[in-house]
Design a protein around this motif. Sequence first.
Motif: not given
Length: 327
Positions: A256, A297-298, A307-312, A316
């Motif tokens: 990601r 973030e991608s 472009s993936h959605s941001p993850v923590t 995750y």
Amino acid sequence: MSASTLPTIDLSLWRTGDRRSRERLAAAVDGALERAGFLLVTGHGVPPGLPAAIRAAARMFFHQPVDAKLPFLARAGQYGWRGPGAVATGRAEGLVTPPDLLETWSVAPGPYDDTAALPAGAGPVGSGLLPETWPSQPQALRPLLALYARSMRALADELLELLAAALRRPLDFFTRHTTRPDWTLTLNWYPAVTTAGAPRPGQFRVGPHTDFGTITVLDRQPGKGGLQIHTEDGGWQDAPYDPEALTVNIGDLMARWTGDRWRSGRHRVPAPPADAPSEELMSLVYFYDCDPYTVVESLPAPIGRVSHSPVTARAYVRSKVAEIALP
């Protein structure tokens, strides 16, 4: 790229080579992670004989009757022993399978202590290892795993610097997010058919999946029921084995992060074959993530492609682990 053509990266050349040598290594890493998500790594600095010593101590524990291991049973979100029936890893891909045919012992860092005296360059690794309760026999298991965890932590950060160079980013692009990282060291014991019984239809030692974090470092043993990896052009193939090398793959967070420039390495461990009923294997698996609240973030184009959605990071990984856990 087929599984048999995975490049072997000599980290001693990364440490001591000239600029062109380092650029060639970085380019080889970029190509391999783009196509398969896997590498072999030599020159890794793990003390000789340490993995064999860990396996010898761990077998003493795993070979005990179940009643002797139950006091160390790891509940959900905890560390220690997990017996048969604990996970079905293929569920991460939506594959409904019987439980994986393995037992595990897993450890993680205790609370971080910035005042602890550490070897030069080691970085903080925590004030101890979880779980808090360990078997009295074998006594050697805990100190051996502590030493191995230190080696893995240093190696993982070095690999992240190499990965940053492969993306033409500053060397600390990833390691600035590993000051107090989440990691898990897991011993995967794959018992023989003579111990565990014949596999059920559709059963794996470890079902098909991708790992969930940034990178995984694997010390494994060859066998008929050993690691297989998936490549787009070759499908499922036995992973190449070099007794001097560690196997490295990237996980979902890293894929990601690169905007799917690199593939999260898909792999599985098939059921033990009928023609090797006494085959027993053990893998040492180090899952390295990053600081728990890192927002991944991608990277944009031209490096990234999706472009993936941001993850923590921690949230995750824990959500994915929950998908494969069985009651």
